[in-house]
Design a protein around this motif. Structure first.
Motif, mmCIF file in Angstrom:
data_model
loop_
_atom_site.group_PDB
_atom_site.id
_atom_site.type_symbol
_atom_site.label_atom_id
_atom_site.label_comp_id
_atom_site.label_asym_id
_atom_site.label_seq_id
_atom_site.Cartn_x
_atom_site.Cartn_y
_atom_site.Cartn_z
ATOM 1 N N MET A 1 53.972 38.312 78.309
ATOM 2 C CA MET A 1 54.347 38.898 79.603
ATOM 3 C C MET A 1 55.832 39.243 79.631
ATOM 4 N N PHE A 2 56.657 38.380 79.054
ATOM 5 C CA PHE A 2 58.091 38.657 79.004
ATOM 6 C C PHE A 2 58.360 39.950 78.234
ATOM 7 N N PHE A 3 57.758 40.091 77.051
ATOM 8 C CA PHE A 3 57.989 41.291 76.249
ATOM 9 C C PHE A 3 57.476 42.546 76.952
ATOM 10 N N LEU A 4 56.352 42.453 77.644
ATOM 11 C CA LEU A 4 55.829 43.612 78.374
ATOM 12 C C LEU A 4 56.776 44.021 79.497
ATOM 13 N N PHE A 5 57.243 43.058 80.275
ATOM 14 C CA PHE A 5 58.169 43.368 81.362
ATOM 15 C C PHE A 5 59.514 43.858 80.826
ATOM 16 N N GLY B 1 52.323 43.967 73.849
ATOM 17 C CA GLY B 1 50.924 44.407 73.816
ATOM 18 C C GLY B 1 50.152 43.784 72.672
ATOM 19 N N LEU B 2 50.791 43.677 71.515
ATOM 20 C CA LEU B 2 50.140 43.056 70.352
ATOM 21 C C LEU B 2 49.825 41.592 70.626
ATOM 22 N N ILE B 3 50.803 40.872 71.166
ATOM 23 C CA ILE B 3 50.589 39.446 71.455
ATOM 24 C C ILE B 3 49.532 39.285 72.541
ATOM 25 N N TRP B 4 49.597 40.097 73.596
ATOM 26 C CA TRP B 4 48.637 40.015 74.691
ATOM 27 C C TRP B 4 47.228 40.364 74.201
ATOM 28 N N GLY B 5 47.114 41.407 73.390
ATOM 29 C CA GLY B 5 45.806 41.852 72.905
ATOM 30 C C GLY B 5 45.122 40.845 72.007
ATOM 31 N N GLU B 6 45.905 40.029 71.322
ATOM 32 C CA GLU B 6 45.342 39.026 70.413
ATOM 33 C C GLU B 6 45.233 37.639 71.051
ATOM 34 N N TRP B 7 45.683 37.524 72.310
ATOM 35 C CA TRP B 7 45.698 36.221 72.960
ATOM 36 C C TRP B 7 44.277 35.751 73.211
ATOM 37 N N ALA C 1 52.323 33.748 66.932
ATOM 38 C CA ALA C 1 53.422 34.474 67.581
ATOM 39 C C ALA C 1 54.690 33.637 67.724
ATOM 40 N N VAL C 2 54.609 32.460 68.289
ATOM 41 C CA VAL C 2 55.804 31.651 68.544
ATOM 42 C C VAL C 2 56.461 31.256 67.226
ATOM 43 N N GLY C 3 55.677 30.768 66.283
ATOM 44 C CA GLY C 3 56.230 30.356 64.989
ATOM 45 C C GLY C 3 56.815 31.517 64.204
#
Length: 192
Positions: free
Chosen positions: A99-103, A136-142, A149-151
């Motif tokens: 959400m942070f990256f999208l915003f 979008g990539l992180i959200w789509g794979e969530w 992602a974090v690591g």
């Protein structure tokens, strides 16, 4: 004539090497690195919760005391919850990151067009597009993106910081040896 020397930074290269090694390990095992981040966050929540409870005994009014107790208990419960279920904590942290990256990406894109035709507006636009794609990539794979992602982002940050510190440590005058040699050279030159 007196010259001001930069501050002595003794271990930039060593710190850089350590961060590069940690970055590579984080990239090889992103789930382990992400879980470590979540455990640190959980531990900080526990510590903060106990501090709130301790501070509640020092608050004078009953409403302030009650607020400190409630916040302390909530932070302790959150810390225990994250520590006892680190994959849930990692999944939640990943969702917040997406959400942070999208915003952030949306904001940078809008801001870049308001900067136009000033110099650098294209870089801001490019940075916004990358942030939007990453979110979008992180959200789509969530929630599966929580496993990498974090690591991965932690590993990239450690690598970049490590390379930066090694470069800074390689600059002339940034090691204690260079500064000691320059001071010895100044003391040997005769004064006029």
């Amino acid at each position: 004539m007196s010259t001001t020397n930069p501050p002595v930074i003794k271990n930039f290269k060593l710190t850089g090497i350590i961060l590069i090694v940690l970055g590579v390990i984080s990239l090889i095992t992103p789930a382990v690195a992400g879980t470590a981040v979540v455990l640190v966050i959980g531990s900080l929540l526990l510590f903060g919760g106990f501090l709130y409870l301790f501070q509640s005994s020092q608050v004078g009014d009953s409403s302030g005391k009650m607020m400190h107790i409630i916040l302390g208990i909530l932070m302790i419960l959150g810390g225990f919850g994250i520590i006892s279920h680190p994959l849930f904590g990692l999944s939640f942290l990943t969702l917040m990151m997406a959400m942070f990256f999208l915003f952030e990406g949306t904001w940078k894109i809008v801001m870049s067009f308001s900067m136009r035709p000033a110099a650098g507006w294209g870089q801001v636009l490019f940075s916004g597009i990358i942030s939007l794609l990453l979110g979008g990539l992180i959200w789509g794979e969530w929630p599966l993106s929580g496993l990498w992602a974090v690591g991965t982002l932690l590993g990239v940050d450690f690598l970049l910081t490590g390379f930066f510190l090694m470069n800074v440590g390689s600059l002339p005058g940034m090691s204690g040896q260079d500064q000691a040699e320059s001071q010895a050279g100044e003391s040997e030159t005769p004064q006029e």
